[in-house]
Design a protein around this motif. Structure first.
Motif, mmCIF file in Angstrom:
data_model
loop_
_atom_site.group_PDB
_atom_site.id
_atom_site.type_symbol
_atom_site.label_atom_id
_atom_site.label_comp_id
_atom_site.label_asym_id
_atom_site.label_seq_id
_atom_site.Cartn_x
_atom_site.Cartn_y
_atom_site.Cartn_z
ATOM 1 N N LEU A 1 0.808 -1.238 0.000
ATOM 2 C CA LEU A 1 0.000 0.000 0.000
ATOM 3 C C LEU A 1 0.833 1.277 0.000
ATOM 4 N N GLN A 2 2.162 1.171 -0.219
ATOM 5 C CA GLN A 2 2.974 2.387 -0.141
ATOM 6 C C GLN A 2 2.568 3.381 -1.207
ATOM 7 N N GLY A 3 2.410 4.645 -0.784
ATOM 8 C CA GLY A 3 2.014 5.686 -1.709
ATOM 9 C C GLY A 3 0.523 5.677 -2.015
ATOM 10 N N ARG A 4 -0.208 4.692 -1.507
ATOM 11 C CA ARG A 4 -1.658 4.618 -1.746
ATOM 12 C C ARG A 4 -2.406 5.492 -0.761
ATOM 13 N N GLY A 5 -3.612 5.958 -1.149
ATOM 14 C CA GLY A 5 -4.442 6.793 -0.290
ATOM 15 C C GLY A 5 -4.930 6.027 0.925
ATOM 16 N N GLY A 6 -5.486 6.768 1.880
ATOM 17 C CA GLY A 6 -6.042 6.152 3.074
ATOM 18 C C GLY A 6 -4.975 5.787 4.093
ATOM 19 N N CYS A 7 -5.415 5.277 5.208
ATOM 20 C CA CYS A 7 -4.492 4.905 6.295
ATOM 21 C C CYS A 7 -4.673 3.446 6.684
ATOM 22 N N ASP A 8 -5.171 2.629 5.756
ATOM 23 C CA ASP A 8 -5.374 1.221 6.099
ATOM 24 C C ASP A 8 -4.055 0.443 6.065
ATOM 25 N N GLY B 1 19.186 -22.117 8.255
ATOM 26 C CA GLY B 1 19.870 -23.168 8.988
ATOM 27 C C GLY B 1 20.396 -22.712 10.322
ATOM 28 N N ASP B 2 21.088 -21.590 10.341
ATOM 29 C CA ASP B 2 21.745 -21.229 11.596
ATOM 30 C C ASP B 2 21.130 -19.966 12.201
ATOM 31 N N ASP B 3 21.645 -19.625 13.371
ATOM 32 C CA ASP B 3 21.100 -18.486 14.112
ATOM 33 C C ASP B 3 21.240 -17.184 13.333
ATOM 34 N N ALA B 4 22.311 -17.077 12.524
ATOM 35 C CA ALA B 4 22.530 -15.827 11.774
ATOM 36 C C ALA B 4 21.434 -15.651 10.722
ATOM 37 N N ASP B 5 21.041 -16.748 10.047
ATOM 38 C CA ASP B 5 19.944 -16.667 9.065
ATOM 39 C C ASP B 5 18.656 -16.220 9.750
ATOM 40 N N ILE B 6 18.364 -16.846 10.882
ATOM 41 C CA ILE B 6 17.128 -16.516 11.608
ATOM 42 C C ILE B 6 17.167 -15.049 12.042
ATOM 43 N N ALA B 7 18.319 -14.610 12.520
ATOM 44 C CA ALA B 7 18.438 -13.217 12.976
ATOM 45 C C ALA B 7 18.216 -12.254 11.811
ATOM 46 N N ASP B 8 18.795 -12.574 10.628
ATOM 47 C CA ASP B 8 18.619 -11.694 9.463
ATOM 48 C C ASP B 8 17.154 -11.674 9.017
ATOM 49 N N LEU B 9 16.510 -12.852 9.034
ATOM 50 C CA LEU B 9 15.089 -12.888 8.656
ATOM 51 C C LEU B 9 14.254 -12.102 9.667
ATOM 52 N N ALA B 10 14.536 -12.306 10.952
ATOM 53 C CA ALA B 10 13.785 -11.599 11.997
ATOM 54 C C ALA B 10 13.944 -10.085 11.825
ATOM 55 N N ALA B 11 15.171 -9.648 11.568
ATOM 56 C CA ALA B 11 15.415 -8.204 11.393
ATOM 57 C C ALA B 11 14.689 -7.679 10.158
ATOM 58 N N SER B 12 14.674 -8.494 9.078
ATOM 59 C CA SER B 12 14.000 -8.066 7.851
ATOM 60 C C SER B 12 12.489 -7.985 8.060
ATOM 61 N N ILE B 13 11.933 -8.921 8.826
ATOM 62 C CA ILE B 13 10.484 -8.921 9.118
ATOM 63 C C ILE B 13 10.129 -7.708 9.971
ATOM 64 N N GLU B 14 10.910 -7.491 11.016
ATOM 65 C CA GLU B 14 10.633 -6.357 11.903
ATOM 66 C C GLU B 14 10.709 -5.040 11.128
ATOM 67 N N ALA B 15 11.704 -4.930 10.254
ATOM 68 C CA ALA B 15 11.866 -3.687 9.471
ATOM 69 C C ALA B 15 10.674 -3.497 8.531
ATOM 70 N N ALA B 16 10.207 -4.594 7.906
ATOM 71 C CA ALA B 16 9.074 -4.483 6.969
ATOM 72 C C ALA B 16 7.810 -4.047 7.721
ATOM 73 N N ILE B 17 7.574 -4.647 8.883
ATOM 74 C CA ILE B 17 6.371 -4.289 9.661
ATOM 75 C C ILE B 17 6.467 -2.828 10.115
ATOM 76 N N CYS B 18 7.642 -2.428 10.598
ATOM 77 C CA CYS B 18 7.805 -1.037 11.067
ATOM 78 C C CYS B 18 7.648 -0.052 9.905
ATOM 79 N N ASP B 19 8.261 -0.358 8.749
ATOM 80 C CA ASP B 19 8.143 0.538 7.583
ATOM 81 C C ASP B 19 6.676 0.739 7.225
ATOM 82 N N HIS B 20 5.930 -0.370 7.198
ATOM 83 C CA HIS B 20 4.523 -0.290 6.824
ATOM 84 C C HIS B 20 3.736 0.538 7.845
ATOM 85 N N LEU B 21 3.965 0.272 9.136
ATOM 86 C CA LEU B 21 3.261 1.041 10.179
ATOM 87 C C LEU B 21 3.610 2.528 10.082
#
Ligand code: KG4
Ligand code: ZN
Length: 349
Positions: free
Chosen positions: A202-209, A229-249
């Motif tokens: 929804l980036q750049g789209r009207g409304g606040c949904d 496989g390892d903790d570093a992969d999980i950490a990178d995925l977790a950081a990428s997920i958190e960043a995506a959710i925060c960017d959207h919010l």
């Protein structure tokens, strides 16, 4: 004024006593989590939640009053979460509160759980109306203008999953425990948020949904594609997920901030509430957004963002001050929007 608050809408049994004799004070605040009871099932089982609330409530109420140093006769009212939430738990909490109110001849308040999240910043920081609220929890993602007690205008809501659900479902895909928000936030501290590009809908789209279901699908595809496989992969995925959710919010909240700023010259605060508002990265980004718009940023301490009894007691206290008690036959509401016009909202464009 002393108010007992009972929260049983989901998987936390929480009881608190809040007072306001000039300055608001939390005199007792007990939270009994049901994580262990639900863990074997991989999600919350409503019937188990209701029975577990029943098991713990009496003891928690007695301990809360003891901690506050108050007897039943010193209470000015009893408040309980009456929705939205799981109906069995809501019935357990409201029936306990009604029983106490009836026996002690004190007023009962049927609290909207979302209003309790919305008003917590007034308990902790005495925020004045009107203010703009980002309410993000396990079941809800909303942007609201809080105009007064009982008066809310919804600017945006989620089209699919809530922000907390996005954290919880992503965590499950990564093999992390429930609740997913804290688990992802903890791994994200050691991860690279740029390693996995994830969608910002929804980036750049009207409304606040909001929309979070595409993120969940993208995480599932990522996990299926390379089997972290390892903790570093999980950490990178977790950081990428958190960043995506925060960017959207942030993207959606920035639009609401502009809308609010144009129409409410008196409003001076951006407030965050609900379990996801406990997220440190989100909080620090909202500080920046508010500062750029000339607004104060207020978020309750993390333990008062996630479900608790103090927010219910405080909402009860705010309503009682305005003479807004409820009858002892007041119903519970599995669904209970804060803005009655929310089904046909006037959304900013
Ligand atoms: O407000 P809340 O306790 O319950 C509801 O009313 O839903 O919110 C629970 C949600 C869960 O989805 C949980 O994963 C999320 O809040 N949460 C967090 C954090 N702490 C709790 N999400 C992100 N970061 C956190 N630190
Ligand atoms: Zn909640």
């Amino acid at each position: 004024m002393n108010v007992l608050g009972i929260e049983t809408s989901c998987d936390e049994t929480a009881v608190a006593v809040v007072s306001d004799d000039g300055a608001p004070a939390i005199r007792a605040n007990l939270v009994q989590s049901q994580l262990a009871e639900h863990a074997p099932y991989g999600g919350i089982v409503p019937e188990i939640a209701a029975r577990t609330h029943l098991e713990h409530l009496e003891r928690l109420i007695a301990t809360a009053l003891d901690t506050a140093g108050l007897g039943y006769d010193e209470l000015d009212g009893v408040a309980a979460s009456a929705g939205p939430g799981l109906i069995g738990g809501l019935i357990v909490g409201t029936m306990a509160a009604k029983g106490i109110a009836w026996a002690t001849k004190k007023p009962f308040v049927a609290v909207n759980h979302l209003e309790a999240h919305a008003l917590t910043a007034r308990l902790t920081n005495k925020v004045a109306f009107p203010y703009l609220l980002l309410l993000v929890s396990g079941g809800h993602s909303q942007l609201l203008v809080c105009e007064g007690v009982g008066s809310y205008r919804q600017l945006g809501t989620t089209l699919d999953d809530a922000a907390g659900e996005a954290f919880d479902k992503s965590a499950k895909l990564l093999g992390l425990p429930y609740p997913g928000g804290p688990a992802i936030a903890e791994r994200a501290l050691r991860g690279d948020p740029r390693r996995f590009p994830l969608p910002r809908p929804l980036q750049g789209r009207g409304g606040c949904d909001f929309s979070f279901s595409g993120l969940k699908t993208a995480v599932r595809d990522r996990v299926a594609a390379f089997e972290p496989g390892d903790d570093a992969d999980i950490a990178d995925l977790a950081a990428s997920i958190e960043a995506a959710i925060c960017d959207h919010l942030l993207d959606r909240t920035a639009r609401a901030v502009r809308w609010f700023r144009d129409r409410h010259s008196k409003g001076i605060a951006l407030v965050a509430a609900g379990g996801v508002a406990a997220n440190a990265r989100l909080r620090s980004r909202l500080v920046g957004l508010a500062a750029d718009a000339g607004l104060d940023f207020v978020a309750p301490p993390p333990a008062l963002c996630t479900d608790n009894g103090a927010m219910i007691a405080w909402a009860g206290l705010e309503r009682l001050r305005l003479g807004l008690a409820d009858p002892l036959d007041a119903p519970v509401h599995p669904r209970w929007p804060l803005d009655p016009a929310a089904w046909a909202p006037k959304r900013p464009r």
